[in-house]
Scaffold this motif. Structure first.
Motif, PDB file in Angstrom:
ATOM      1  N   SER A 112       0.847  -1.197   0.000  1.00  0.00           N
ATOM      2  CA  SER A 112       0.000   0.000   0.000  1.00  0.00           C
ATOM      3  C   SER A 112       0.876   1.238   0.000  1.00  0.00           C
ATOM      4  O   SER A 112       2.080   1.161   0.259  1.00  0.00           O
ATOM      5  N   ILE A 113       0.268   2.386  -0.283  1.00  0.00           N
ATOM      6  CA  ILE A 113       1.024   3.633  -0.308  1.00  0.00           C
ATOM      7  C   ILE A 113       0.179   4.777   0.234  1.00  0.00           C
ATOM      8  O   ILE A 113      -1.033   4.833   0.005  1.00  0.00           O
ATOM      9  N   ALA A 114       0.829   5.659   0.983  1.00  0.00           N
ATOM     10  CA  ALA A 114       0.242   6.950   1.338  1.00  0.00           C
ATOM     11  C   ALA A 114       0.882   7.951   0.390  1.00  0.00           C
ATOM     12  O   ALA A 114       2.078   8.237   0.490  1.00  0.00           O
ATOM     13  N   SER A 115       0.109   8.439  -0.564  1.00  0.00           N
ATOM     14  CA  SER A 115       0.669   9.224  -1.668  1.00  0.00           C
ATOM     15  C   SER A 115       0.867  10.689  -1.277  1.00  0.00           C
ATOM     16  O   SER A 115       0.340  11.163  -0.281  1.00  0.00           O
ATOM     17  N   SER A 116       1.640  11.387  -2.111  1.00  0.00           N
ATOM     18  CA  SER A 116       1.912  12.798  -1.839  1.00  0.00           C
ATOM     19  C   SER A 116       1.401  13.666  -2.985  1.00  0.00           C
ATOM     20  O   SER A 116       1.054  13.172  -4.057  1.00  0.00           O
ATOM     21  N   THR A 117       1.372  14.961  -2.731  1.00  0.00           N
ATOM     22  CA  THR A 117       1.038  15.946  -3.751  1.00  0.00           C
ATOM     23  C   THR A 117       2.011  17.119  -3.628  1.00  0.00           C
ATOM     24  O   THR A 117       2.775  17.205  -2.664  1.00  0.00           O
TER      25      THR A 117
END
Length: 316
Positions: A112-117
């Protein structure tokens, strides 16, 4: 070594290949948090985060990648389009969302991933006057460390840091159990490494006394290049056991994979890059076992205290 002889390499147009090599036995321990950091750009931090995470998942671990780079390359490299990033690591660090709100499943089972912006690029200015500015990621990770273990819990959290020693990297080091350093086989590698080690020492003495260097992984190695081989020799001579045995070679398939939103193990399981990351994942797990075996046992310490107390009472 895993035999890949009968595993066909997927073409770039195929849907992501499901890698099922092992089933994880539930682990009651909290996840190990490893920051992948180097202030130099272009050394393979994001590539290592994506492919090491995939390799760990392939051998049975449950892995979460936390994308702390405002460029969001780890998210893009795992096929997470920007429209899907309803909550990002920026929201998590600002306290507008929990970490679980930001976690997205990827096409790779158990990863899983906690994405960035791009919003992350302004975080330092927004929280620079806050007293907890260096501990926001540690606070966000706290529920993972204290929750009752379940089969779905993560066993590894990999933090992809930006290519600078800014507040985002400091947050990662303050929250991590250990740091993994990707080091490109080039002339200035050792100079950059010494600067990073000084930062680690500062963080250890002021913010996170438990932080340790898990290891240094040599990346983008070209065996035909004398300079690459000399860098390997120099780094091993200076850092000794901290350097992983596994060396990540220069490999065109590793470079191509992110443009298709896939880890290289999904893009081409049989290439030398995929095999190298599988070896690295195995080596990291072996080091984890050694760290656990060598760690002082709490019950042994209690036993020692009890013996000392008994001896004192006997003398009295």
């Amino acid at each position: 070594m895993i035999d890949h002889a009968d595993v066909p390499a997927p073409s770039a147009e195929e849907s992501p290949q499901v890698i099922t090599l092992a089933s994880r036995i539930p682990n009651p321990a909290p996840p190990r948090v490893i920051a992948i950091a180097n202030q130099k750009g272009g050394v393979g931090k994001t590539t290592t985060a994506i492919n090491l995470g995939t390799a760990l998942a392939a051998i049975g671990e449950h892995v979460l990648i936390i994308d702390l780079d405002p460029q969001g390359n780890a998210s893009t490299g795992l096929g997470i389009d920007r429209a899907s990033r309803r909550h990002s690591t920026y929201d998590v660090l600002m306290g507008a969302a929990t970490l679980s709100d930001a976690v997205l499943a990827t096409a790779v089972p158990r990863l899983s991933i906690a994405s960035s912006t791009l919003d992350l690029s302004g975080l330092e200015l927004e929280v620079s006057q806050e007293r907890d500015r260096a501990f926001r990621l540690r606070t966000a990770l706290a529920p993972l460390r204290t929750a009752t273990p379940r089969v779905s819990d993560f066993s590894y959290v990999l933090i992809d840091c930006p290519p600078s020693l800014n507040l985002l990297t400091v947050n990662a080091l303050a929250a991590a159990d250990a740091i993994l350093v990707p080091l490109q086989c080039e002339f200035f590698a050792l100079e950059g490494l010494s600067q990073l080690l000084q930062t680690v020492a500062t963080v250890k003495s002021t913010l996170n006394p438990e932080l340790m260097i898990h290891g240094i992984v040599l990346t983008m190695h070209d065996a035909r290049n004398n300079l690459s081989n000399q860098v390997v020799a120099d780094v091993r001579a200076n850092s000794k056991q901290k350097v992983y045995d596994t060396i990540i070679p220069r490999n065109v398939r590793v470079s191509e994979a992110p443009s298709y939103g896939k880890p290289v193990l999904v893009y081409d399981l049989k290439c030398v890059g995929s095999e190298a990351y599988l070896r690295l994942a195995t080596e990291i797990i072996q080091r984890e076992k050694e760290l656990i075996a060598n760690a002082p046992r709490a019950d042994a310490a209690i036993e020692s205290d009890q013996i000392e107390s008994d001896q004192q009472h006997g003398a009295a």
